[in-house]
Design an enzyme around this catalytic site. Structure first.
Site, PDB file in Angstrom:
ATOM      1  N   SER A  58     -81.963  30.423-108.058  1.00  0.00           N
ATOM      2  CA  SER A  58     -82.534  29.985-106.786  1.00  0.00           C
ATOM      3  C   SER A  58     -82.824  31.136-105.950  1.00  0.00           C
ATOM      4  O   SER A  58     -82.285  32.290-105.956  1.00  0.00           O
ATOM      5  CB  SER A  58     -81.674  28.712-106.138  1.00  0.00           C
ATOM      6  OG  SER A  58     -80.538  29.329-105.836  1.00  0.00           O
ATOM      7  N   LEU A 103     -66.787  18.760-101.778  1.00  0.00           N
ATOM      8  CA  LEU A 103     -68.224  19.231-101.770  1.00  0.00           C
ATOM      9  C   LEU A 103     -68.685  18.525-103.188  1.00  0.00           C
ATOM     10  O   LEU A 103     -68.273  18.733-104.265  1.00  0.00           O
ATOM     11  CB  LEU A 103     -68.365  20.675-101.699  1.00  0.00           C
ATOM     12  CG  LEU A 103     -69.787  21.209-102.097  1.00  0.00           C
ATOM     13  CD1 LEU A 103     -70.732  21.080-100.584  1.00  0.00           C
ATOM     14  CD2 LEU A 103     -69.698  22.734-102.117  1.00  0.00           C
ATOM     15  N   ASP A 143     -71.934  19.073-105.284  1.00  0.00           N
ATOM     16  CA  ASP A 143     -73.286  20.011-105.596  1.00  0.00           C
ATOM     17  C   ASP A 143     -74.486  19.422-106.497  1.00  0.00           C
ATOM     18  O   ASP A 143     -74.021  19.249-107.824  1.00  0.00           O
ATOM     19  CB  ASP A 143     -72.687  21.270-106.072  1.00  0.00           C
ATOM     20  CG  ASP A 143     -73.612  22.370-106.648  1.00  0.00           C
ATOM     21  OD1 ASP A 143     -74.910  21.981-106.272  1.00  0.00           O
ATOM     22  OD2 ASP A 143     -73.243  23.543-106.806  1.00  0.00           O
ATOM     23  N   GLY A 192     -77.306  19.209-109.017  1.00  0.00           N
ATOM     24  CA  GLY A 192     -78.097  20.157-109.445  1.00  0.00           C
ATOM     25  C   GLY A 192     -77.382  21.597-109.566  1.00  0.00           C
ATOM     26  O   GLY A 192     -77.881  22.491-108.676  1.00  0.00           O
ATOM     27  N   THR A 195     -75.527  18.038-113.116  1.00  0.00           N
ATOM     28  CA  THR A 195     -76.684  18.751-113.751  1.00  0.00           C
ATOM     29  C   THR A 195     -76.957  17.951-114.992  1.00  0.00           C
ATOM     30  O   THR A 195     -76.455  17.012-115.212  1.00  0.00           O
ATOM     31  CB  THR A 195     -76.393  19.933-114.155  1.00  0.00           C
ATOM     32  OG1 THR A 195     -77.768  20.525-114.833  1.00  0.00           O
ATOM     33  CG2 THR A 195     -75.320  20.202-115.409  1.00  0.00           C
ATOM     34  N   SER A 222     -78.748  19.399-117.334  1.00  0.00           N
ATOM     35  CA  SER A 222     -78.926  20.371-118.377  1.00  0.00           C
ATOM     36  C   SER A 222     -77.623  20.548-119.219  1.00  0.00           C
ATOM     37  O   SER A 222     -76.584  20.999-118.681  1.00  0.00           O
ATOM     38  CB  SER A 222     -79.388  21.696-117.768  1.00  0.00           C
ATOM     39  OG  SER A 222     -79.309  22.778-118.792  1.00  0.00           O
ATOM     40  N   GLU A 232     -77.120  22.806-121.747  1.00  0.00           N
ATOM     41  CA  GLU A 232     -76.773  24.184-121.777  1.00  0.00           C
ATOM     42  C   GLU A 232     -76.125  24.629-120.512  1.00  0.00           C
ATOM     43  O   GLU A 232     -74.966  25.475-120.448  1.00  0.00           O
ATOM     44  CB  GLU A 232     -77.970  24.931-122.097  1.00  0.00           C
ATOM     45  CG  GLU A 232     -78.891  24.526-123.345  1.00  0.00           C
ATOM     46  CD  GLU A 232     -77.753  24.888-124.709  1.00  0.00           C
ATOM     47  OE1 GLU A 232     -77.411  26.199-124.438  1.00  0.00           O
ATOM     48  OE2 GLU A 232     -77.595  24.351-125.854  1.00  0.00           O
ATOM     49  N   CYS A 247     -94.929  33.193-109.039  1.00  0.00           N
ATOM     50  CA  CYS A 247     -94.465  32.603-108.033  1.00  0.00           C
ATOM     51  C   CYS A 247     -93.941  33.747-107.095  1.00  0.00           C
ATOM     52  O   CYS A 247     -93.962  33.304-105.786  1.00  0.00           O
ATOM     53  CB  CYS A 247     -93.064  31.943-108.620  1.00  0.00           C
ATOM     54  SG  CYS A 247     -93.615  30.265-109.356  1.00  0.00           S
TER      55      CYS A 247
END
Lengths: 394, 394
Positions: A129, A163, A165, A167, A189, A191, A193, A358
């Site tokens: 990110s 906290l 988080d 994602g 998440t 994902s 992997e 991007c």
């Protein structure tokens, strides 16, 4: 052969060479820095109206080759399309329904590609990110650490706090917050992997007692206000406009009264979310982030507010993301041979265009990056934020 | 007599005494801190559904009196209405057309009331907008100077730059920016009383060569990008939802490429701008700011973006405005006798309720205050903002 080029093309002056399948070449200007090798004759007619999606798709499909530095390729291709394509062609895309199944598939398509491949060009912590460059001259590694710190400061994390988080990616921020700020973290998440590697790293660092990571949909988050703070980085882009209201409500339900919620994500240029960049968004949707939908800042702040959260601090980091993507793109370009052994050729072509594209899109302002901090005020309207933002910069 | 009180009222427990026109008293709880003296018998039936607008209007009309500290009056009256009135009664008000004539009248109604009256309870510089309290303990004078500085820093003002001040009030910010930051200022207002005193003060300070103030509508601003920076404080609340798009376009047209635009103003809690506070907004609309319309943060950022400006920094100062209004209200309450000689009795009643009521409304979160900084990027997407906000706090 040259006569076959659309007349509109012949009038342009760009540092671009067109090399045709039969060996013929056509320079649109002197000293071309970029060459488009047209391998498929049927492409020539398309060149009178070459959207970035068309060019990118043809590259991914192997119908054309792009020669030159990838950033220069983006610049020249943009000038080419700008001269020939009307920006107003862009219409608001039809938005898909987002349910847990399609979202899980969309996330898996991108993030489960190959941990090794991502490791090749991300920083060591695999922060996927926008970084935070304090002067613009920092290394990527440093700027990602500084981003973590900037987020933790904005969240005013204190030892012992819980906290969430949303994602969590490969868990870099979760481990940083636990290690540097002494908080307990619950990260989610979609994902597998990411989760596997993220858990390995938590274990390797001996943080299992403070960092718990789960494969979980945001719609399944506990709604009992158990979290002191929430951070969501690069996540709301996957939620979909139709579900942003629900997403905001889920965050509201998960955080305690007086708690803080940070949303850090890519935002659209236009309030209705329609893309700019002459087809660049179509390319991203088709090949990179299926079902991704960028909300405008006004849309995400609207849903956050209606959920009951109060927007207290917004910061644009648009040029930071352009710089971050420049780093990623350059790192990948330096290791194309290694990368080619890790992912299919088509995937590599996609990532080469996507990263350079991007970077270009952020630099031009086609898309933006906003960190949006909100508080869940107590019923009497109070909260614990300091009077000023001085503490972020002390 | 007591039996005439609506049954709903009799069930409440509040530190409130009702004193009726015939001398009868009714306490809703022990140790009442506030007394409502009902002078008009026809009010009693209304007390089963007492919106803040009803109570406020009756006070302005002299049909009831309010005894107790004005801030305690607000608190207890809010608890009274909260117990008896459904918040969902609030609907989106019908928005009026805003043209130059009605806007000029609306502005004159409020701001041309009496310079002497405003001087009585504002700080010396007569700053009639949210102050900036660095610790919460500053004097009002200090906090208003700090607000000026905070705005000038966010605008990254540099000597010689040309600053437009939209809605310049009594010129405090214009003179501060010219004096402390060496800029040239063009300020506009629709209030003749403000303009006259503001010009006197510019002259008294010998700043005529650097500060020019005019009676001008925002729709008549030059659209040639002549200004390096624009500041608009407490102004967009008067524009009206229907005209916010035009307003944003006028600012876009007035500022140069690469320039900055600061909008500092009151925002609504809900995205459609519907008020909260059980009728408080109706009172404000009727008596205080006719034709004022608060946009939600998402609405103003949406129009700013669509005009071509990029939102780079947003900060909520909600509790700062609660504190500011507390100061104003307390200063006025201390000088009610003097004030009574300056304005009609009804105006004084309006201002007493409005100042204490808005302090309360900000503290509860019924309304907010956002500073919204935007940049007009150059066509290539670039601008001159620093990488971080460190410089604001150096």
């Amino acid at each position: 052969m040259l006569a076959q080029l659309p007349p509109a093309l012949q009038k342009l002056h760009l540092p671009l060479r067109l090399k045709l399948w039969d060996g013929n070449e056509f320079d649109l200007g002197t000293d071309p820095s970029v060459t488009i090798v047209v391998k498929d004759p049927s492409l020539v007619s398309d060149f009178s109206h070459p959207s970035l999606d068309l060019l990118g798709s043809a590259f991914v499909e192997g119908r054309l080759e792009l020669e030159g530095s990838i950033s220069e390729v983006m610049r020249v291709c943009d000038e080419l399309t700008a001269a020939l394509v009307d920006e107003d062609d862009n219409v608001v895309p039809v938005r898909t329904e987002h349910d847990k199944e399609t979202d899980a598939k969309s996330i898996s398509y991108h993030y489960d590609l190959s941990n090794a491949f991502y490791q090749l060009w991300l920083d060591k912590e695999m922060v996927y990110s926008c970084a935070y460059f304090k002067t613009g001259h920092e290394t990527l590694e440093q700027a990602q650490q500084d981003k973590f710190d900037h987020l933790c400061r904005k969240l005013r994390l204190k030892p012992g706090e819980y906290l969430l988080d949303v994602g969590c990616g490969w868990g870099g921020l979760a481990r940083f917050a636990a290690r540097e700020y002494g908080v307990k973290v619950f990260g989610i998440t979609l994902s597998r992997e990411q989760l596997a590697l993220a858990r390995d790293r938590v274990k390797a660092e001996g943080l299992e007692d403070r960092v718990e990571l789960q494969l979980l949909d945001y719609r399944d988050l506990p709604q009992d206000g158990r979290f002191d703070k929430i951070v969501s980085v690069g996540m709301f882009e996957h939620v979909g406009h139709a579900n942003l209201e629900l997403y905001a409500k889920c965050l509201f339900g998960a955080v305690k009264e007086g708690g803080l919620v940070m949303n850090h994500g890519i935002t659209a240029k236009h309030t209705d979310g329609r893309p700019v960049g002459r087809g660049a968004g179509d390319f991203i949707d088709r090949y990179v982030f299926p079902n991704g939908e960028l909300p405008h800042l006004s849309m995400i702040t609207g849903f956050i507010s209606e959920a009951g959260l109060e927007v207290v601090d917004v910061e644009s980091l648009r040029l930071h993301y352009a710089r971050t993507l420049d780093h990623w793109s350059m790192r990948l370009e330096e290791k194309l041979d290694v990368a080619a052994a890790m992912v299919p050729e088509q995937a590599l072509r996609i990532f080469r265009l996507y990263l350079a594209g991007c970077a270009y899109a952020f630099s031009k302002g086609w898309i933006n990056l906003h960190q949006i901090l909100a508080v869940k005020p107590r019923p009497d309207g109070s909260h614990d934020l300091p009077w000023t933002r001085d503490d972020l910069y002390a």
